[in-house]
Design an enzyme around this catalytic site. Sequence first.
Site, PDB file in Angstrom:
ATOM      1  N   ASP A  63       2.955   5.551   1.329  1.00 19.79           N
ATOM      2  CA  ASP A  63       2.706   4.113   1.132  1.00 19.79           C
ATOM      3  C   ASP A  63       2.472   3.382   2.449  1.00 19.79           C
ATOM      4  O   ASP A  63       2.017   2.237   2.451  1.00 19.79           O
ATOM      5  CB  ASP A  63       3.890   3.471   0.405  1.00 19.79           C
ATOM      6  CG  ASP A  63       4.003   3.970  -1.032  1.00 19.79           C
ATOM      7  OD1 ASP A  63       2.986   4.409  -1.593  1.00 19.79           O
ATOM      8  OD2 ASP A  63       5.116   3.930  -1.581  1.00 19.79           O
ATOM      9  N   LYS A  79      -4.085   5.395  -5.448  1.00 21.68           N
ATOM     10  CA  LYS A  79      -3.004   4.400  -5.421  1.00 21.68           C
ATOM     11  C   LYS A  79      -3.496   3.116  -6.099  1.00 21.68           C
ATOM     12  O   LYS A  79      -4.475   3.141  -6.829  1.00 21.68           O
ATOM     13  CB  LYS A  79      -2.536   4.173  -3.975  1.00 21.68           C
ATOM     14  CG  LYS A  79      -1.839   5.392  -3.370  1.00 21.68           C
ATOM     15  CD  LYS A  79      -0.533   5.695  -4.092  1.00 21.68           C
ATOM     16  CE  LYS A  79       0.157   6.928  -3.555  1.00 21.68           C
ATOM     17  NZ  LYS A  79       1.282   7.355  -4.391  1.00 21.68           N
TER      18      LYS A  79
HETATM   19  C1  S3P Z   1       7.070   6.208  -5.765  1.00 20.97           C
HETATM   20  C2  S3P Z   1       6.424   7.335  -5.379  1.00 20.97           C
HETATM   21  C3  S3P Z   1       5.135   7.336  -4.668  1.00 20.97           C
HETATM   22  C4  S3P Z   1       4.800   5.974  -4.080  1.00 20.97           C
HETATM   23  C5  S3P Z   1       5.091   4.847  -5.019  1.00 20.97           C
HETATM   24  C6  S3P Z   1       6.547   4.858  -5.460  1.00 20.97           C
HETATM   25  C7  S3P Z   1       8.343   6.331  -6.498  1.00 20.97           C
HETATM   26  O1  S3P Z   1       4.114   7.706  -5.571  1.00 20.97           O
HETATM   27  O2  S3P Z   1       3.448   5.929  -3.688  1.00 20.97           O
HETATM   28  O3  S3P Z   1       4.816   3.602  -4.402  1.00 20.97           O
HETATM   29  O4  S3P Z   1       9.092   5.332  -6.593  1.00 20.97           O
HETATM   30  O5  S3P Z   1       8.634   7.438  -6.988  1.00 20.97           O
HETATM   31  P1  S3P Z   1       3.792   9.272  -5.832  1.00 20.97           P
HETATM   32  O6  S3P Z   1       5.082   9.926  -6.046  1.00 20.97           O
HETATM   33  O7  S3P Z   1       2.934   9.325  -7.046  1.00 20.97           O
HETATM   34  O8  S3P Z   1       3.080   9.730  -4.601  1.00 20.97           O
END
Ligand code: S3P
Length: 432
Positions: A314, A341
């Site tokens: 992120d 994203k």
């Molecule tokens: C998150 C995991 C991440 C991140 C998102 C929040 C979470 O996504 O980008 O903002 O809270 O598990 P991914 O696990 O799909 O990469």
Amino acid sequence: MIKLMRAQSTGLRGTMTVPGDKSISHRALMFGAIAQGVTEIENFLVSDDVLHTMAVFRELGVTIDQHGKHVRVIGRGSEHFTQPQKALDMGNSGTSTRLLMGLLSRQPFNIHIVGDESLSRRPMKRVLTPLALMGADIRLSENDTLPGVIYANSQVTGITYEMPVASAQVKSAILLAGIQAEGVTTIIEKIPSRDHTERMLRQFGGTITVKDGRVSVTKHQHLTGQHVIVPSDISSAAFFIVAGLITPNSKLTIKKVGINKTRDGVLQLLKRMGANIVMSNINVNGEPFADITIEAQQLKGIDITEKDIPSSVDELPIIALAATQAQGDTTITGAGELRVKETDRIATVISELTKLGANIEALEDGMIIHGGTPLHVTNESALLTSHGDHRIGMMNAIAALITTGGDVVLTGEDAISVSYPGFLENLSRVMI
Ligand code: S3P
């Protein structure tokens, strides 16, 4: 539309706090709802994304009281959810959608789920595939995107699943189904993703084993309500950490920032870029946190590769901005996830920063950022947009601090409240 601020010659100065962690706030609500008894959450993130998760549980019949950053959830276990009277609206939130598909995969009634335009474009097959193998019956729209229906289902069964993409959301969806499944559920991760679900399951009294990249759970977890203290969000702090490093004459301290090893990639990458990041008041009970102090300094370009991505995914937009000011090139590869994203963040980072004179080349799975490019607006003004993506909106505001020449104007600033309501006010407070 707003005119973005430019830093004074005295830089950014002061001690500040950023709001609570988004990932942990979502999970605290979820575990509070499926546990027995009262869960008290402190420093809860009151932002659009997390409020969607809260509204979902209220719709499922869970009593939740919220007074500012303090939240009380009266949990009665997932067997006592009531059938929602309308479609559950996930807003812009991928975390709500994916984790709740797992958590709600074994309910005795159908549940309709919808999301906003951006969320309705994001890939959900990555969650549907393992959940279908477990016996869940979830059917979405064309290309496996929202809207869709989680059909009534009386049983899920454990699986062993090797993760094709590094994703904490997918892992967490499987774990939340796994604690309701017959038999053992095991997830195999090549590169560890954020482990907030695993930690919180333990905190609520559940059992989970984590060894050599394998995470396993079984059914019959006796979860009881807890007192959860949410650290400040490192993903939000990252904007101020980079702002402090690249804005001349700055010195900033950000208090009680979460520094979980599976989330602190931004700190590790900035250190590799030469940043002096000073941590104090380190607390390692539960989710670890610390105060972080940085001062303006020259950074250098580095290579960021696949193994670095899950712990910094992120923060890559704001790292890209830092890289435009570094000496030499920064290459980011193995970051194809950026394309799925809230926006295609390879495209949106490049579209916005090049308007200010940055020199960035797109790669299929990352970008090459040529450093040492002063940001400048030649015309009267440059019009930036968030593209409806909170992190792109905040990256633009930090870029504007160090942009010379004409004005920098931002549209779509409302998106920032997805993770950080009050961001622009906090920024103005550290500008003197
Ligand atoms: C998150 C995991 C991440 C991140 C998102 C929040 C979470 O996504 O980008 O903002 O809270 O598990 P991914 O696990 O799909 O990469």
